[in-house]
Design an enzyme around this catalytic site. Structure first.
Site, PDB file in Angstrom:
ATOM      1  N   CYS A  45     -22.535  54.962  23.484  1.00 43.43           N
ATOM      2  CA  CYS A  45     -22.119  54.233  24.696  1.00 43.43           C
ATOM      3  C   CYS A  45     -22.383  55.075  25.941  1.00 43.43           C
ATOM      4  CB  CYS A  45     -20.631  53.900  24.605  1.00 43.43           C
ATOM      5  SG  CYS A  45     -19.946  53.269  26.138  1.00 43.43           S
ATOM      6  N   CYS A  48     -18.845  56.131  27.657  1.00 46.63           N
ATOM      7  CA  CYS A  48     -17.853  56.991  27.020  1.00 46.63           C
ATOM      8  C   CYS A  48     -17.907  58.417  27.596  1.00 46.63           C
ATOM      9  CB  CYS A  48     -18.078  57.024  25.507  1.00 46.63           C
ATOM     10  SG  CYS A  48     -17.259  55.683  24.618  1.00 46.63           S
ATOM     11  N   ALA A  54     -28.721  56.714  31.264  1.00 47.11           N
ATOM     12  CA  ALA A  54     -30.138  56.569  31.584  1.00 47.11           C
ATOM     13  C   ALA A  54     -30.440  57.472  32.775  1.00 47.11           C
ATOM     14  CB  ALA A  54     -30.427  55.114  31.938  1.00 47.11           C
ATOM     15  N   HIS A 108     -13.123  53.490  24.423  1.00 46.03           N
ATOM     16  CA  HIS A 108     -14.191  52.501  24.278  1.00 46.03           C
ATOM     17  C   HIS A 108     -13.659  51.152  23.792  1.00 46.03           C
ATOM     18  CE1 HIS A 108     -18.403  51.329  23.600  1.00 46.03           C
ATOM     19  NE2 HIS A 108     -17.986  50.778  22.482  1.00 46.03           N
ATOM     20  N   ASN A 148     -16.833  42.160  35.135  1.00 51.20           N
ATOM     21  CA  ASN A 148     -17.526  41.134  34.397  1.00 51.20           C
ATOM     22  C   ASN A 148     -17.260  41.453  32.951  1.00 51.20           C
ATOM     23  OD1 ASN A 148     -19.162  38.957  34.619  1.00 51.20           O
ATOM     24  ND2 ASN A 148     -21.064  40.128  34.577  1.00 51.20           N
ATOM     25  N   SER A 156     -22.900  43.471  28.451  1.00 54.26           N
ATOM     26  CA  SER A 156     -23.347  43.917  27.139  1.00 54.26           C
ATOM     27  C   SER A 156     -22.473  45.020  26.548  1.00 54.26           C
ATOM     28  CB  SER A 156     -24.782  44.411  27.256  1.00 54.26           C
ATOM     29  OG  SER A 156     -24.854  45.344  28.316  1.00 54.26           O
ATOM     30  N   HIS A 159     -17.097  48.639  26.531  1.00 48.51           N
ATOM     31  CA  HIS A 159     -16.292  49.708  27.147  1.00 48.51           C
ATOM     32  C   HIS A 159     -15.677  49.156  28.447  1.00 48.51           C
ATOM     33  CE1 HIS A 159     -15.559  54.169  27.444  1.00 48.51           C
ATOM     34  NE2 HIS A 159     -15.016  53.671  28.530  1.00 48.51           N
ATOM     35  N   HIS A 161     -14.858  48.421  31.891  1.00 44.58           N
ATOM     36  CA  HIS A 161     -15.441  48.912  33.152  1.00 44.58           C
ATOM     37  C   HIS A 161     -15.646  47.773  34.133  1.00 44.58           C
ATOM     38  CE1 HIS A 161     -18.995  47.253  31.184  1.00 44.58           C
ATOM     39  NE2 HIS A 161     -19.585  47.243  32.369  1.00 44.58           N
ATOM     40  N   GLN A 163     -17.496  47.042  38.368  1.00 43.52           N
ATOM     41  CA  GLN A 163     -18.499  47.523  39.311  1.00 43.52           C
ATOM     42  C   GLN A 163     -17.997  47.372  40.734  1.00 43.52           C
ATOM     43  OE1 GLN A 163     -22.624  46.533  38.788  1.00 43.52           O
ATOM     44  NE2 GLN A 163     -22.261  45.618  36.773  1.00 43.52           N
ATOM     45  N   GLU A 177     -15.066  32.171  53.143  1.00 46.85           N
ATOM     46  CA  GLU A 177     -13.618  32.409  53.217  1.00 46.85           C
ATOM     47  C   GLU A 177     -13.196  32.913  54.592  1.00 46.85           C
ATOM     48  OE1 GLU A 177     -12.303  34.810  49.922  1.00 46.85           O
ATOM     49  OE2 GLU A 177     -12.558  33.150  48.493  1.00 46.85           O
ATOM     50  N   HIS A 272     -10.938  40.048  46.766  1.00 51.74           N
ATOM     51  CA  HIS A 272     -11.474  39.633  48.071  1.00 51.74           C
ATOM     52  C   HIS A 272     -10.609  40.232  49.165  1.00 51.74           C
ATOM     53  CE1 HIS A 272     -14.195  35.986  46.880  1.00 51.74           C
ATOM     54  NE2 HIS A 272     -14.752  37.159  46.660  1.00 51.74           N
ATOM     55  N   PHE A 298     -19.958  24.564  30.756  1.00 53.20           N
ATOM     56  CA  PHE A 298     -21.281  24.812  31.334  1.00 53.20           C
ATOM     57  C   PHE A 298     -21.323  24.235  32.738  1.00 53.20           C
ATOM     58  CE2 PHE A 298     -22.298  25.242  26.850  1.00 53.20           C
ATOM     59  CZ  PHE A 298     -23.144  26.345  26.874  1.00 53.20           C
ATOM     60  N   TYR A 302     -24.732  17.744  36.644  1.00 54.03           N
ATOM     61  CA  TYR A 302     -24.079  17.282  37.869  1.00 54.03           C
ATOM     62  C   TYR A 302     -23.596  18.454  38.716  1.00 54.03           C
ATOM     63  CZ  TYR A 302     -21.481  14.188  40.923  1.00 54.03           C
ATOM     64  OH  TYR A 302     -21.042  13.509  42.021  1.00 54.03           O
TER      65      TYR A 302
HETATM   66  P1  H2U Z   1     -22.330  45.501  33.195  1.00 56.88           P
HETATM   67  O1  H2U Z   1     -22.432  45.695  31.709  1.00 56.88           O
HETATM   68  O2  H2U Z   1     -20.989  45.011  33.667  1.00 56.88           O
HETATM   69  O3  H2U Z   1     -23.472  44.755  33.768  1.00 56.88           O
HETATM   70  O4  H2U Z   1     -22.362  46.947  33.879  1.00 56.88           O
HETATM   71  C1  H2U Z   1     -23.086  48.012  33.430  1.00 56.88           C
HETATM   72  C2  H2U Z   1     -23.743  48.663  34.628  1.00 56.88           C
HETATM   73  O5  H2U Z   1     -24.040  49.985  34.290  1.00 56.88           O
HETATM   74  C3  H2U Z   1     -25.045  47.974  34.999  1.00 56.88           C
HETATM   75  O6  H2U Z   1     -24.978  47.555  36.346  1.00 56.88           O
HETATM   76  C4  H2U Z   1     -25.268  50.354  34.809  1.00 56.88           C
HETATM   77  C5  H2U Z   1     -26.081  49.069  34.808  1.00 56.88           C
HETATM   78  O7  H2U Z   1     -27.014  49.084  35.868  1.00 56.88           O
HETATM   79  N1  H2U Z   1     -25.824  51.417  33.996  1.00 56.88           N
HETATM   80  C6  H2U Z   1     -25.967  52.683  34.550  1.00 56.88           C
HETATM   81  O8  H2U Z   1     -25.690  52.860  35.735  1.00 56.88           O
HETATM   82  N2  H2U Z   1     -26.406  53.717  33.773  1.00 56.88           N
HETATM   83  C7  H2U Z   1     -26.752  53.591  32.451  1.00 56.88           C
HETATM   84  O9  H2U Z   1     -27.111  54.563  31.822  1.00 56.88           O
HETATM   85  C8  H2U Z   1     -26.733  52.254  31.826  1.00 56.88           C
HETATM   86  C9  H2U Z   1     -26.163  51.146  32.617  1.00 56.88           C
HETATM   87 ZN    ZN Z   2     -17.741  53.618  25.478  1.00 57.33          ZN
END
Ligand code: H2U
Ligand code: ZN
Length: 328
Positions: A45, A48, A54, A108, A148, A156, A159, A161, A163, A177, A272, A298, A302
């Site tokens: 992960c 974690c 990345a 996690h 989200n 995906s 864990h 979290h 944003q 608003e 907000h 969904f 409409y």
């Molecule tokens: P979501 O799974 O809620 O989309 O958020 C994960 C965010 O984490 C996503 O915006 C970022 C992605 O760009 N991310 C990193 O900043 N670094 C990583 O190594 C993988 C994902």
């Molecule tokens: Zn994790």
């Protein structure tokens, strides 16, 4: 009750309510149930503690919350040149911003609903300090804090979290608003909170600082609007108690959500807030589930071409959320 339209005074948009259609047979897509993550630490992960992300950055061995700049940020803080002006029908504006990821817990396998009250309070404190840090930037006009949750919402990673996107322009929802707050002599949410506190039929839960209700104009089946009881603009104007109360009501809402269909409830939620006298702090919860852990609402047909529509009335949704006994 017969079909009718309801008006959202915050966005000045209408929603179509068609009571009694919610029992119709469903033979469409069935969502798969995502089980809660099993391990408290996942070596694969990227959120974690101690793991690498990345681009090579490594998370600290954090024990509470942890914030980092999104490695795939949708916005950059530097001013860009923008698109050249060609035609008034091809309008654009440069946009700057800062995107961050907030880990709510080192664990996690947790969700907000399963965290301790102290830990959720820690998330609120982190949001508050992030908000203060970001809004102090000279180019930042809006700080969108959101979560989200769940695969159904396109998230995906289980864990826990959220944003934060801080932008140089007010996004669409904020523009709508703000107009509602500014174009009214009294505060729309002060008045609405007082009205719902008297009527009680759409209240889900409440505490000293906040009221959680399914708004009269809700679009999503189990949508919730959290309204601060005091006329406060943002996290910065909260007192100590209000921070704790926000954490408390978030726990209560997410526990009720999880109990509703016996599944970790997917949703998009966000705060907000805007440092203006004519703004009233609130949070939206937009969950997609309709009648079970596998049948979702969904927004197509409409809804995409005309206007949002709902079958279950907001009053029925509120009663179900109010009466459910949270699992924990
Ligand atoms: P979501 O799974 O809620 O989309 O958020 C994960 C965010 O984490 C996503 O915006 C970022 C992605 O760009 N991310 C990193 O900043 N670094 C990583 O190594 C993988 C994902
Ligand atoms: Zn994790």
């Amino acid at each position: 009750m017969s079909s009718h339209r309801r008006f959202n005074p915050l966005t000045r948009e209408w929603v179509l309510v068609s009571p009694g259609r919610d029992q119709r047979p469903w033979s469409g897509q069935v969502e798969k149930i995502t089980a809660a993550a099993a391990q408290s630490y996942d070596p694969a992960c990227y959120l974690c503690p101690g793991n690498s992300r990345a681009g090579g950055a490594r998370n600290s061995a954090y024990t509470g919350t942890f914030v980092f700049d999104n490695d795939f940020a949708a916005l950059r803080p530097e001013a860009g040149a923008g698109e050249p002006f060609e035609h008034e029908l091809l309008q654009s504006q440069p946009e700057r911003g800062i995107c961050r990821v907030v880990c709510f817990s080192p664990r996690h396998d947790l969700t907000i609903s399963r965290m301790s009250a102290d830990a959720v309070r820690g998330v609120v404190d982190t949001w508050a300090s992030q908000y203060t840090d970001l809004r102090a930037r000279d180019f930042v006009r809006w700080v969108q804090i959101f979560e989200n949750r769940g695969e159904m919402m396109g998230c995906s990673n289980p864990h826990p979290h959220g944003q934060i996107w801080a932008t140089s322009e007010l996004p669409n929802e904020a523009v709508k608003e703000l107009a509602a707050f500014e174009n009214r002599s009294t505060c729309v949410l002060c008045e609405y909170a007082a009205l719902e506190a008297r009527r009680r039929e759409r209240i889900v839960c409440e505490n000293t600082g906040f009221l959680a209700l399914v708004p009269y104009w809700a679009v999503w089946p189990f949508e919730i609007l959290v309204i601060a009881r005091r006329h406060v603009a943002d996290l910065e104007s909260f007192g100590e108690n209000e921070r704790g109360d926000l954490a408390g009501i978030m726990l209560e809402i997410t526990r009720r959500y999880d109990a509703l269909f016996g599944t970790p409830f997917p949703y998009t939620m966000g705060l907000h807030q805007l440092a203006r006298t004519k703004w009233h702090f609130h949070a939206h919860y937009y969950p997609p589930l309709l009648r079970s852990a596998t049948v979702r609402k969904f927004m197509v047909g409409y809804e995409m071409l005309a206007m949002p529509q709902r079958d279950l009335t907001p009053e029925t949704a509120a009663a179900r959320l109010r009466e459910i006994k949270p699992a924990i």
